[in-house]
Design a protein around this motif. Structure first.
Motif, PDB file in Angstrom:
ATOM      1  N   ASN A   1       0.815  -1.211   0.000  1.00 36.83           N
ATOM      2  CA  ASN A   1       0.000   0.000   0.000  1.00 36.83           C
ATOM      3  C   ASN A   1       0.851   1.265   0.000  1.00 36.83           C
ATOM      4  O   ASN A   1       0.331   2.377   0.182  1.00 36.83           O
ATOM      5  CB  ASN A   1      -0.933   0.016   1.209  1.00 36.83           C
ATOM      6  CG  ASN A   1      -2.073  -0.968   1.060  1.00 36.83           C
ATOM      7  OD1 ASN A   1      -2.420  -1.372  -0.041  1.00 36.83           O
ATOM      8  ND2 ASN A   1      -2.665  -1.371   2.168  1.00 36.83           N
ATOM      9  N   GLY A   2       2.160   1.080  -0.217  1.00 37.93           N
ATOM     10  CA  GLY A   2       3.049   2.219  -0.359  1.00 37.93           C
ATOM     11  C   GLY A   2       3.438   2.899   0.937  1.00 37.93           C
ATOM     12  O   GLY A   2       3.909   4.042   0.935  1.00 37.93           O
ATOM     13  N   LEU A   3       3.259   2.211   2.082  1.00 36.27           N
ATOM     14  CA  LEU A   3       3.606   2.798   3.378  1.00 36.27           C
ATOM     15  C   LEU A   3       4.996   2.353   3.805  1.00 36.27           C
ATOM     16  O   LEU A   3       5.336   1.165   3.698  1.00 36.27           O
ATOM     17  CB  LEU A   3       2.578   2.396   4.430  1.00 36.27           C
ATOM     18  CG  LEU A   3       1.177   2.985   4.224  1.00 36.27           C
ATOM     19  CD1 LEU A   3       0.188   2.337   5.173  1.00 36.27           C
ATOM     20  CD2 LEU A   3       1.191   4.499   4.428  1.00 36.27           C
ATOM     21  N   GLN A   4       5.781   3.290   4.276  1.00 34.04           N
ATOM     22  CA  GLN A   4       7.156   3.014   4.667  1.00 34.04           C
ATOM     23  C   GLN A   4       7.201   2.450   6.089  1.00 34.04           C
ATOM     24  O   GLN A   4       6.693   3.071   7.022  1.00 34.04           O
ATOM     25  CB  GLN A   4       7.986   4.306   4.601  1.00 34.04           C
ATOM     26  CG  GLN A   4       9.456   4.139   4.941  1.00 34.04           C
ATOM     27  CD  GLN A   4      10.224   3.353   3.889  1.00 34.04           C
ATOM     28  OE1 GLN A   4       9.741   3.159   2.780  1.00 34.04           O
ATOM     29  NE2 GLN A   4      11.404   2.895   4.229  1.00 34.04           N
ATOM     30  N   PRO A   5       7.787   1.278   6.291  1.00 38.58           N
ATOM     31  CA  PRO A   5       7.926   0.752   7.655  1.00 38.58           C
ATOM     32  C   PRO A   5       8.886   1.621   8.464  1.00 38.58           C
ATOM     33  O   PRO A   5       9.778   2.263   7.913  1.00 38.58           O
ATOM     34  CB  PRO A   5       8.489  -0.654   7.440  1.00 38.58           C
ATOM     35  CG  PRO A   5       9.164  -0.592   6.112  1.00 38.58           C
ATOM     36  CD  PRO A   5       8.378   0.375   5.285  1.00 38.58           C
ATOM     37  N   SER A   6       8.686   1.631   9.755  1.00 39.08           N
ATOM     38  CA  SER A   6       9.518   2.461  10.637  1.00 39.08           C
ATOM     39  C   SER A   6      10.323   1.583  11.582  1.00 39.08           C
ATOM     40  O   SER A   6      10.198   0.353  11.581  1.00 39.08           O
ATOM     41  CB  SER A   6       8.629   3.404  11.447  1.00 39.08           C
ATOM     42  OG  SER A   6       7.815   2.651  12.338  1.00 39.08           O
ATOM     43  N   ASP A   7      11.139   2.239  12.418  1.00 40.90           N
ATOM     44  CA  ASP A   7      11.904   1.482  13.406  1.00 40.90           C
ATOM     45  C   ASP A   7      10.980   0.834  14.439  1.00 40.90           C
ATOM     46  O   ASP A   7      11.336  -0.154  15.080  1.00 40.90           O
ATOM     47  CB  ASP A   7      12.954   2.363  14.085  1.00 40.90           C
ATOM     48  CG  ASP A   7      12.358   3.603  14.736  1.00 40.90           C
ATOM     49  OD1 ASP A   7      11.128   3.815  14.621  1.00 40.90           O
ATOM     50  OD2 ASP A   7      13.116   4.381  15.340  1.00 40.90           O
ATOM     51  N   VAL A   8       9.742   1.386  14.595  1.00 40.70           N
ATOM     52  CA  VAL A   8       8.765   0.772  15.499  1.00 40.70           C
ATOM     53  C   VAL A   8       8.319  -0.584  14.933  1.00 40.70           C
ATOM     54  O   VAL A   8       8.244  -1.582  15.660  1.00 40.70           O
ATOM     55  CB  VAL A   8       7.540   1.696  15.679  1.00 40.70           C
ATOM     56  CG1 VAL A   8       6.462   1.002  16.521  1.00 40.70           C
ATOM     57  CG2 VAL A   8       7.952   3.010  16.326  1.00 40.70           C
ATOM     58  N   THR A   9       8.042  -0.617  13.628  1.00 41.02           N
ATOM     59  CA  THR A   9       7.660  -1.867  12.967  1.00 41.02           C
ATOM     60  C   THR A   9       8.770  -2.897  13.107  1.00 41.02           C
ATOM     61  O   THR A   9       8.531  -4.060  13.469  1.00 41.02           O
ATOM     62  CB  THR A   9       7.400  -1.623  11.461  1.00 41.02           C
ATOM     63  OG1 THR A   9       6.730  -0.380  11.278  1.00 41.02           O
ATOM     64  CG2 THR A   9       6.587  -2.747  10.858  1.00 41.02           C
ATOM     65  N   LEU A  10       9.981  -2.466  12.815  1.00 41.33           N
ATOM     66  CA  LEU A  10      11.144  -3.359  12.910  1.00 41.33           C
ATOM     67  C   LEU A  10      11.318  -3.868  14.332  1.00 41.33           C
ATOM     68  O   LEU A  10      11.554  -5.061  14.558  1.00 41.33           O
ATOM     69  CB  LEU A  10      12.398  -2.623  12.438  1.00 41.33           C
ATOM     70  CG  LEU A  10      13.723  -3.372  12.587  1.00 41.33           C
ATOM     71  CD1 LEU A  10      13.721  -4.648  11.755  1.00 41.33           C
ATOM     72  CD2 LEU A  10      14.890  -2.479  12.176  1.00 41.33           C
ATOM     73  N   GLY A  11      11.210  -2.950  15.299  1.00 40.77           N
ATOM     74  CA  GLY A  11      11.396  -3.326  16.702  1.00 40.77           C
ATOM     75  C   GLY A  11      10.414  -4.386  17.156  1.00 40.77           C
ATOM     76  O   GLY A  11      10.779  -5.315  17.890  1.00 40.77           O
ATOM     77  N   THR A  12       9.170  -4.258  16.712  1.00 43.64           N
ATOM     78  CA  THR A  12       8.137  -5.231  17.093  1.00 43.64           C
ATOM     79  C   THR A  12       8.474  -6.622  16.570  1.00 43.64           C
ATOM     80  O   THR A  12       8.408  -7.616  17.306  1.00 43.64           O
ATOM     81  CB  THR A  12       6.764  -4.796  16.548  1.00 43.64           C
ATOM     82  OG1 THR A  12       6.444  -3.487  17.058  1.00 43.64           O
ATOM     83  CG2 THR A  12       5.680  -5.769  16.953  1.00 43.64           C
TER      84      THR A  12
END
Length: 461
Positions: free
Chosen positions: A182-193
């Motif tokens: 959907n064209g949304l950039q993952p963040s460090d929060v996504t990665l951390g989870t």
């Protein structure tokens, strides 16, 4: 006598902001001009800021009935419509308190406040339901997401957390793939989870590959939480060198090392029997301007207790006080538990009795640990005294330990104390039928004459 000057709405906001006691803040809000002229006046014109401040104070203090009264009052205001963020905050407070239905109610009632619901308030509701562990309700709420906007990065992060929390890593990754499509950039929060979940499942090398892949492909720079999760994971599988290598990588990339990182490494060193390296790590920590916190100190206390070096553990407690890092019940409980397991019940008991002087009130775990330790050491008289105090303070003991205490008193033949203990357990509604049957069975087999004495004792209670 001249009446005191009335408080203005601006002044009320200032007073509310400075008032630390939520109960006093509420009293001030409800009656801002108690000493003004008793003649009938116009209703006080509360500002939106005043409502925001009092709602925040009541929410943080979990004074939810009072908070709902303020919300009802705010609904009657015609001079302004409350912004969405106020309701987002309220749902967050309910989420932390595990009050899912109240969070849902707030979301449903927002239109009656003339406040439009967007994806922002929808995300707040979703996160509140996640914190309450209401995964089925989350799925139902998601069916109507299109009424409030398009899912954003925050929505996907909450869903990824929810799937990780329900042990469904495969679906968490599917949500991530949908997020990217959907064209949304993952963040460090996504990665951390995701990294945290992989590490907790002992899939540490897979987590490291994910971190490196995201950095290379998606340009997501890992934060300190990601590194701490990886370090803890590697320490857990005995890969200390890799854990310290990640610390060095943080330094090279100018990522600030926090207390969580150092606490993880200190705990690992102590578990690995490499106590001699801890002072060097603490010195490095200080050089980087990172102060030890309670987690750091508790890791040290736990490590020293494992080595049965209780003097070192006591010194850490003293250092905490000197550094202004007040020890909590967790710090003391680690020592109480270790002393009991080492058979040092008398020292544990004295240490427990000294807690109020140290500025700490024992919690339910403090009582349970000491009570269990005394029972395990066969100190049934001391255990009975602790049990009596536990029950008085509303701390429920574990069944297995009360059973052991009662069994020990039966063997000792102390009918008076046994009667007192049984009576206390009965009054607290924690006397199990199995325990009572064991008492009758044991006494009838070994000391039948004591049965009548016990009945007399219980009758007199």
């Amino acid at each position: 006598m001249k009446a005191s000057k009335s408080i203005s709405p601006f002044r009320l906001s200032s007073l509310l902001r400075n008032q630390k006691d939520p109960a006093l803040a509420l009293q001030l809000f409800q009656n801002p001009n108690p000493d003004s002229n008793p003649q009938p006046q116009k209703p006080f014109r509360y500002s939106l800021l005043s409502y925001d401040l009092i709602i925040s104070k009541l929410g943080r203090a979990k004074m939810f009935d009072q908070l709902e009264q303020i919300l009802h009052q705010m609904k009657q205001e015609t001079r302004f419509a409350p912004p969405e963020i106020i309701f987002c905050n309220v749902m967050s407070y309910y989420g932390r308190a595990r009050l899912a239905d109240r969070a849902l109610q707030v979301f449903d009632e927002m239109p009656s406040f003339r406040c439009q619901r967007t994806i922002k308030s929808f995300n707040s509701l979703l996160n509140a339901l996640f914190k309450c562990g209401k995964f089925e309700k989350m799925k139902k709420v998601l069916e109507g997401i299109e009424d409030y906007g398009t899912p954003d990065a925050c929505t996907y992060n909450i869903l990824i957390k929810a799937f990780c929390g329900s042990e469904d890593l495969d679906n968490a990754r599917k949500v991530f793939d949908e997020m990217r499509s959907n064209g949304l950039q993952p963040s460090d929060v996504t990665l951390g989870t995701l990294v945290h979940k992989l590490c907790s499942d002992s899939r540490v090398k897979e987590a490291l590959e994910l971190k490196e892949d995201w950095e290379r492909v998606h340009g997501v720079l890992p934060n300190a939480f990601v590194y701490a999760s990886l370090m803890k994971g590697f320490c857990g599988i005995g890969e200390m060198a890799l854990a310290f290598g990640l610390k060095d990588e943080m330094v090279r990339k100018n990522i600030r090392l926090d207390a969580a990182v150092y606490s993880t490494l200190i705990s690992a060193l102590l578990k690995a029997g490499r106590r001699g390296e801890v002072p060097g790590l603490l010195k490095e920590m200080s050089e980087y301007g990172c102060e030890p916190n309670t987690v750091t100190y508790n890791a040290m206390i736990h490590g020293y207790c494992k080595e049965k070096d209780f003097e070192a553990a006591y010194r850490v407690l003293d250092e905490m006080v000197e550094k202004g890092c007040r020890p909590g019940a967790i710090s003391y409980n680690v020592i109480i538990d270790a002393l009991c397991k080492e058979g040092k019940w008398s020292e544990a008991n004295l240490f427990f009795q000294d807690l109020p002087r140290r500025g700490c009130h024992p919690d339910v775990l403090s009582y349970r640990m000491l009570f269990s330790g005394l029972c395990d050491c066969g100190q049934f008289k001391e255990a009975a005294f602790v049990l009596d105090e536990m029950i008085f303070k509303g701390c429920a003991p574990h069944y297995a330990r009360t059973h052991k205490l009662v069994e020990g008193l039966c063997q000792e033949g102390n009918m008076e104390l046994l009667g007192t203990v049984l009576s206390s357990l009965e009054k607290a509604n924690v006397l199990h039928g199995d325990t009572w049957r064991m008492v009758i069975s044991t006494l009838c087999k070994e000391k039948p004459s004591d049965v009548s004495e016990l009945i007399d004792t219980l009758t007199m209670q």
